[in-house]
Design a protein around this motif. Sequence first.
Motif, PDB file in Angstrom:
ATOM      1  N   GLN A 121      14.754 -36.503  32.097  1.00 15.99           N
ATOM      2  CA  GLN A 121      16.165 -36.546  32.530  1.00 15.99           C
ATOM      3  C   GLN A 121      16.506 -35.381  33.461  1.00 15.99           C
ATOM      4  O   GLN A 121      17.591 -34.799  33.398  1.00 15.99           O
ATOM      5  CB  GLN A 121      17.112 -36.577  31.322  1.00 15.99           C
ATOM      6  N   ILE A 122      15.540 -35.053  34.333  1.00 17.03           N
ATOM      7  CA  ILE A 122      15.759 -34.031  35.356  1.00 17.03           C
ATOM      8  C   ILE A 122      16.402 -34.717  36.563  1.00 17.03           C
ATOM      9  O   ILE A 122      15.844 -35.664  37.115  1.00 17.03           O
ATOM     10  CB  ILE A 122      14.424 -33.378  35.768  1.00 17.03           C
ATOM     11  N   LYS A 123      17.559 -34.275  36.961  1.00 20.05           N
ATOM     12  CA  LYS A 123      18.214 -34.851  38.126  1.00 20.05           C
ATOM     13  C   LYS A 123      17.465 -34.437  39.387  1.00 20.05           C
ATOM     14  O   LYS A 123      17.098 -33.265  39.534  1.00 20.05           O
ATOM     15  CB  LYS A 123      19.673 -34.398  38.213  1.00 20.05           C
ATOM     16  N   VAL A 124      17.235 -35.388  40.275  1.00 16.85           N
ATOM     17  CA  VAL A 124      16.469 -35.108  41.487  1.00 16.85           C
ATOM     18  C   VAL A 124      17.369 -35.198  42.721  1.00 16.85           C
ATOM     19  O   VAL A 124      18.232 -36.082  42.819  1.00 16.85           O
ATOM     20  CB  VAL A 124      15.260 -36.055  41.636  1.00 16.85           C
ATOM     21  N   TYR A 125      17.161 -34.279  43.625  1.00 16.89           N
ATOM     22  CA  TYR A 125      17.865 -34.260  44.915  1.00 16.89           C
ATOM     23  C   TYR A 125      16.800 -34.292  45.993  1.00 16.89           C
ATOM     24  O   TYR A 125      15.952 -33.412  46.072  1.00 16.89           O
ATOM     25  CB  TYR A 125      18.743 -33.015  45.013  1.00 16.89           C
ATOM     26  N   ARG A 126      16.848 -35.344  46.826  1.00 21.05           N
ATOM     27  CA  ARG A 126      15.727 -35.682  47.695  1.00 21.05           C
ATOM     28  C   ARG A 126      16.170 -35.768  49.150  1.00 21.05           C
ATOM     29  O   ARG A 126      17.113 -36.494  49.479  1.00 21.05           O
ATOM     30  CB  ARG A 126      15.149 -37.029  47.273  1.00 21.05           C
ATOM     31  N   THR A 127      15.446 -35.060  50.012  1.00 22.51           N
ATOM     32  CA  THR A 127      15.795 -35.120  51.436  1.00 22.51           C
ATOM     33  C   THR A 127      15.443 -36.477  52.037  1.00 22.51           C
ATOM     34  O   THR A 127      16.043 -36.884  53.034  1.00 22.51           O
ATOM     35  CB  THR A 127      15.089 -34.010  52.231  1.00 22.51           C
ATOM     36  N   THR A 173      19.808 -33.441  54.689  1.00 24.73           N
ATOM     37  CA  THR A 173      20.051 -32.040  54.340  1.00 24.73           C
ATOM     38  C   THR A 173      20.872 -31.951  53.062  1.00 24.73           C
ATOM     39  O   THR A 173      21.900 -32.618  52.915  1.00 24.73           O
ATOM     40  CB  THR A 173      20.795 -31.322  55.474  1.00 24.73           C
ATOM     41  N   ILE A 174      20.405 -31.128  52.132  1.00 27.91           N
ATOM     42  CA  ILE A 174      21.088 -30.934  50.856  1.00 27.91           C
ATOM     43  C   ILE A 174      21.489 -29.468  50.734  1.00 27.91           C
ATOM     44  O   ILE A 174      20.662 -28.572  50.921  1.00 27.91           O
ATOM     45  CB  ILE A 174      20.172 -31.316  49.677  1.00 27.91           C
ATOM     46  N   PHE A 229      26.091 -29.321  44.140  1.00 25.61           N
ATOM     47  CA  PHE A 229      25.360 -29.959  45.232  1.00 25.61           C
ATOM     48  C   PHE A 229      26.351 -30.733  46.094  1.00 25.61           C
ATOM     49  O   PHE A 229      27.323 -31.295  45.577  1.00 25.61           O
ATOM     50  CB  PHE A 229      24.295 -30.916  44.689  1.00 25.61           C
ATOM     51  N   ASP A 230      26.090 -30.772  47.400  1.00 24.40           N
ATOM     52  CA  ASP A 230      26.978 -31.508  48.294  1.00 24.40           C
ATOM     53  C   ASP A 230      26.598 -32.984  48.412  1.00 24.40           C
ATOM     54  O   ASP A 230      27.247 -33.732  49.136  1.00 24.40           O
ATOM     55  CB  ASP A 230      27.019 -30.860  49.682  1.00 24.40           C
TER      56      ASP A 230
END
Length: 245
Positions: A209-215, A220-221, A232-233
């Motif tokens: 349950q690790i939230k992922v932020y992916r380019t 752009t993050i 996070f934007d």
Amino acid sequence: MQGTKIMLIDSGTRSKGETVVNYLKQLGIKKIDVLIGTHPHDDHMGGMAEVIRNFDIGVLYAPDTTKNNITTSWYLDFLDAVDEKKVNWIYPKVGDNFELGEAIIQILAPNSTKYDELNNYSIVTKIVYGNVNIISMGDAEKLSEDEILKNGLNVGAQIIKAGHHGSNTSNSENFINSVNPQYALISAKKGNTYNHPTKSVMEMFEKRQIKVYRTDQSGTIIMTTNGTNINFDKESGNYLAGDEM
């Protein structure tokens, strides 16, 4: 920006150097206090020469890869830029800490000065700011992860910039268990030929349950923190592998 301390980790490919420079200039940045080149691959350090020539550089951290005799054109251009600007280049030493404003930066890797695989030269850093910890892996592979854990260093962190673009050559279950992150940042190009991130890694992140932020999904993050809260934007991404996108 007065009083603000700036650290830049990597610069993207040689073709993206100008993009990185323009973005930093738009933020009003004129000096980079700490510049880190994790390891000598074009997708991480190709734009370094452009960055060095456009900003005052306080100090450069990059690994000692002289034994590997790297002769690629972008790397030679990087070395020329370092010489032109007389940049203070420091080889990373595991266990070294330095202050960056109110943050503490800890060097966790590399643990050797000779690797067959350039990825394992990656400078791995732990950024400690208030109650927020961030691990930045570069392309460090399982060999490097095991060396870090063997040293007994505290790698616990809320955020990890996943190693090697989310590849299964990195991000071993043992290492991720030790970091125990809430969030994983994955830098990967959409439709990349390596199919990063890898299915097994994404399944592990989903299971934990690790939230992922992916380019590859969000471009752009921008992540911000005040040492307590993390924002996070962009919305978090899904758990599809690169070849499932």
